[in-house]
Design a protein around this motif. Structure first.
Motif, short mmCIF file in Angstrom:
data_model
loop_
_atom_site.label_atom_id
_atom_site.label_comp_id
_atom_site.label_asym_id
_atom_site.label_seq_id
_atom_site.Cartn_x
_atom_site.Cartn_y
_atom_site.Cartn_z
N THR A 1 0.88 -1.40 0.08
CA THR A 1 0.01 0.00 0.09
C THR A 1 0.94 1.05 0.16
OG1 THR A 1 -1.70 -1.23 0.99
CG2 THR A 1 -1.76 1.45 1.55
N ILE A 2 1.94 1.20 1.03
CA ILE A 2 2.94 2.47 0.76
C ILE A 2 3.57 2.54 -0.26
CG2 ILE A 2 4.85 3.57 2.35
CD1 ILE A 2 3.71 1.91 4.81
N GLN A 3 4.20 1.47 -0.79
CA GLN A 3 4.72 1.57 -2.19
C GLN A 3 4.02 1.89 -3.37
OE1 GLN A 3 8.10 0.91 -2.44
NE2 GLN A 3 8.06 1.21 -4.65
N TYR A 4 2.86 1.64 -3.39
CA TYR A 4 1.83 2.04 -4.63
C TYR A 4 1.21 2.88 -4.72
CZ TYR A 4 4.26 -2.53 -6.29
OH TYR A 4 4.92 -3.56 -6.46
N MET A 5 0.74 3.54 -3.62
CA MET A 5 -0.05 4.61 -3.12
C MET A 5 0.54 5.65 -2.72
SD MET A 5 -3.27 3.50 -3.76
CE MET A 5 -4.25 2.11 -4.25
N ARG A 6 1.90 6.17 -3.15
CA ARG A 6 2.72 7.38 -2.58
C ARG A 6 2.01 8.79 -2.92
NH1 ARG A 6 8.87 5.27 -3.99
NH2 ARG A 6 8.84 3.84 -2.19
N ASP A 7 1.22 8.51 -4.20
CA ASP A 7 0.66 9.80 -4.64
C ASP A 7 -0.62 9.87 -4.53
OD1 ASP A 7 0.24 7.44 -6.17
OD2 ASP A 7 -0.11 8.62 -8.33
N LYS A 8 -1.32 9.18 -3.65
CA LYS A 8 -2.54 8.80 -3.18
C LYS A 8 -2.84 8.66 -1.55
CE LYS A 8 -4.18 7.00 -7.48
NZ LYS A 8 -5.02 5.70 -8.28
N PRO A 9 -2.44 9.86 -1.01
CA PRO A 9 -2.37 9.59 0.44
C PRO A 9 -3.40 9.43 1.16
CG PRO A 9 -1.84 12.00 -0.28
CD PRO A 9 -1.89 11.14 -1.20
N GLN A 10 -4.56 9.94 0.69
CA GLN A 10 -5.82 9.42 1.33
C GLN A 10 -6.21 8.22 1.44
OE1 GLN A 10 -8.70 12.61 -0.25
NE2 GLN A 10 -7.98 14.04 1.55
N LYS A 11 -6.00 7.60 0.01
CA LYS A 11 -6.37 6.25 -0.18
C LYS A 11 -5.50 5.39 0.61
CE LYS A 11 -8.72 6.54 -4.85
NZ LYS A 11 -8.32 6.04 -6.29
N MET A 12 -4.19 5.84 0.59
CA MET A 12 -3.16 4.82 1.36
C MET A 12 -3.57 4.88 2.60
SD MET A 12 1.01 5.74 1.65
CE MET A 12 0.91 7.21 2.32
N GLY A 13 -3.90 5.99 3.38
CA GLY A 13 -4.29 5.88 4.73
C GLY A 13 -5.50 5.01 5.16
N LEU A 14 -6.47 5.18 4.11
CA LEU A 14 -7.83 4.36 4.37
C LEU A 14 -7.60 2.78 4.29
CD1 LEU A 14 -10.36 6.29 2.29
CD2 LEU A 14 -10.11 5.97 4.84
N LEU A 15 -6.40 2.16 3.19
CA LEU A 15 -6.12 0.87 3.08
C LEU A 15 -5.54 0.53 4.18
CD1 LEU A 15 -5.32 0.99 -0.57
CD2 LEU A 15 -7.20 -0.18 0.36
N LEU A 16 -4.56 1.61 4.87
CA LEU A 16 -3.75 1.01 5.93
C LEU A 16 -4.44 0.70 7.43
CD1 LEU A 16 -0.55 3.19 5.66
CD2 LEU A 16 -0.49 0.72 5.35
N LEU A 17 -5.65 1.68 7.37
CA LEU A 17 -6.40 1.77 8.43
C LEU A 17 -7.47 0.33 8.41
CD1 LEU A 17 -7.94 2.98 10.97
CD2 LEU A 17 -9.31 4.10 9.33
N GLY A 18 -7.70 -0.06 6.98
CA GLY A 18 -8.48 -1.21 6.92
C GLY A 18 -7.47 -2.49 7.38
N LEU A 19 -6.43 -2.39 6.82
CA LEU A 19 -5.57 -3.51 7.32
C LEU A 19 -5.12 -3.62 8.90
CD1 LEU A 19 -2.79 -3.20 4.35
CD2 LEU A 19 -4.52 -5.11 4.51
N MET A 20 -5.30 -2.61 9.32
CA MET A 20 -4.95 -2.60 10.67
C MET A 20 -6.47 -3.15 11.45
SD MET A 20 -3.32 1.00 11.49
CE MET A 20 -3.58 1.01 13.28
N VAL A 21 -7.49 -2.67 11.15
CA VAL A 21 -8.78 -3.26 11.50
C VAL A 21 -8.68 -4.83 11.13
CG1 VAL A 21 -11.26 -3.27 11.23
CG2 VAL A 21 -9.83 -1.02 11.29
N ALA A 22 -8.45 -5.40 10.00
CA ALA A 22 -8.36 -6.51 9.75
C ALA A 22 -7.57 -7.27 10.57
CB ALA A 22 -8.03 -6.89 8.28
N SER A 23 -6.46 -6.99 10.76
CA SER A 23 -5.40 -7.82 11.77
C SER A 23 -5.96 -7.58 13.01
CB SER A 23 -4.12 -6.90 11.68
OG SER A 23 -3.20 -7.51 12.41
N TYR A 24 -6.45 -6.51 13.66
CA TYR A 24 -7.09 -6.53 14.89
C TYR A 24 -8.21 -7.60 15.01
CZ TYR A 24 -9.37 -4.87 19.11
OH TYR A 24 -10.25 -5.02 20.34
N THR A 25 -9.20 -7.49 13.98
CA THR A 25 -10.46 -8.32 14.07
C THR A 25 -10.23 -9.68 13.99
OG1 THR A 25 -11.84 -6.43 12.96
CG2 THR A 25 -12.56 -8.87 12.90
N MET A 26 -9.08 -10.25 13.31
CA MET A 26 -8.71 -11.47 13.31
C MET A 26 -8.05 -12.26 14.52
SD MET A 26 -7.90 -11.91 9.27
CE MET A 26 -7.24 -13.66 9.27
N ASN A 27 -7.69 -11.03 15.11
CA ASN A 27 -6.79 -11.53 16.38
C ASN A 27 -5.30 -12.20 16.03
OD1 ASN A 27 -6.12 -11.46 19.13
ND2 ASN A 27 -7.11 -13.32 19.47
#
Length: 259
Positions: A147-173
Motif C-alpha cells: 500500500t505504501i509503495q504503490y499509493m505514494r501519490d494518493k495519501p488519502q487512499k493509502m491511509g484508508l487502506l492501511l487503516l483497513g489492514l489494521m482493523v482486519a489484523s485486529y479483528t482476526m486477532n
C-alpha cells in the motif's frame, strides 16, 4: 507468541538503495541473510519449547533479588529475539524481490497451511478461531508495505487502506496484533537506516532490551543472501508449521496434551 520463518527473496533489486546510516563499519558487517534466518529459527524454537513444555515443568536456575529465574523465563527471554528478526527479513524480502505477487502468495499460502498446526499446539483442536498464526500478521504487513509503495501519490487512499489492514489484523486477532503490524510498517519506512530501526524498534516493542538485542545481528547484516539459495528457501517457510506440528505430537504423546 509465535514467530514465523521468512526468507529473503531469491532476486535482488539493484535499484533499491542500501543502508545509509549504520554505526558498524562495512568491513565488520559479516552476517548474511541466511545466518539471520538460522538465528531467528533457533530462537523461535527455544521460545516455543519454553512456552509449551517448561511452563508446566519448570526448573529454577538461580535467584535474582530473591526471586527465582527459571528455565521457562530463560527460554522466553531468548525467544524475544525471533520476531524482530523475522520482521526484518520480511522487509528485506519485499524490497529485493522481483515478484511481489509470488512473495505475497507464499506468505498467504503458508499462513493457511500453518493454521492447523497452530490450532493443535495451542488448543488441541483442528479449528480454533480465537487467534491466528503469525504468518497472517506478516501477510498483512506485506499488504501494508504494498500500500505504501504503490499509493505514494494518493495519501488519502493509502491511509484508508492501511487503516483497513489494521482493523482486519485486529479483528482476526493475529499473533502480535496491531503491534506486529505497526512494527513491520516501521521497519519498512526506516529500511535504509539500520540504527534508527534499532532505536525505534526498542521503543516499539514491550520487551525493550530483549527486542533490542535482535538488532545487534541486524546491524552486522551485510545485505547478502548467504548460503540458503534456490528451493532451499522453502525449508524456512516450512519450518514454522512443521515445528508446531512436532511440538503438538510431543505434547500429545508425552504430556497427555497441556493447554
Amino acid at each position: 507468541m509465535e514467530e514465523a520463518p521468512v526468507v529473503i527473496a531469491e532476486e535482488q533489486d539493484p535499484g533499491e538503495s542500501k543502508d545509509r546510516f549504520n554505526p558498524i563499519p562495512e568491513r565488520f558487517r559479516v552476517i548474511s541473510g541466511s545466518v539471520l534466518k538460522v538465528i531467528a529459527c533457533v530462537t523461535m524454537l527455544i521460545d516455543h519449547i519454553g512456552e509449551h513444555y517448561w511452563l508446566r515443568h519448570d526448573v529454577t536456575l538461580f535467584l535474582r533479588s530473591g526471586r527465582p529465574y527459571t528455565l521457562y523465563m530463560l527460554a522466553r527471554t531468548i525467544g524475544r529475539l525471533a520476531f524482530p528478526l523475522f520482521c526484518f527479513l520480511i522487509v528485506e524480502g519485499f524490497v529485493h524481490t522481483h515478484s511481489r505477487y509470488r512473495y505475497g502468495r507464499n506468505l498467504l499460502l503458508f499462513a493457511l497451511v500453518s493454521e492447523i498446526p497452530w490450532n493443535l499446539v495451542h488448543n488441541g483442536e483442528v479449528f480454533f478461531v480465537r487467534s491466528q498464526n503469525v504468518f497472517f500478521t506478516l501477510f498483512f504487513g506485506f499488504l501494508g508495505m504494498c500500500t505504501i509503495q504503490y499509493m505514494r501519490d494518493k495519501p488519502q487512499k493509502m491511509g484508508l487502506l492501511l487503516l483497513g489492514l489494521m482493523v482486519a489484523s485486529y479483528t482476526m486477532n493475529c499473533d502480535y496484533g496491531l503491534t506486529g503490524f505497526g512494527f513491520l510498517i516501521m521497519l519498512y519506512l526506516l529500511r535504509n537506516t539500520r540504527a534508527f530501526q534499532a532505536v525505534v524498534g526498542c521503543c516499539f516493542l514491550t520487551t525493550l532490551w530483549q527486542s533490542g538485542a535482535a538488532f545487534v545481528p541486524i546491524l552486522f547484516y551485510n545485505g547478502e543472501r548467504g548460503f540458503i539459495r534456490g528451493k532451499w528457501k522453502y525449508t524456512f517457510y516450512a519450518f514454522y508449521p512443521v515445528h508446531l506440528l512436532v511440538l503438538f505430537v510431543i505434547k500429545y504423546d508425552f504430556f497427555s496434551y497441556m493447554k
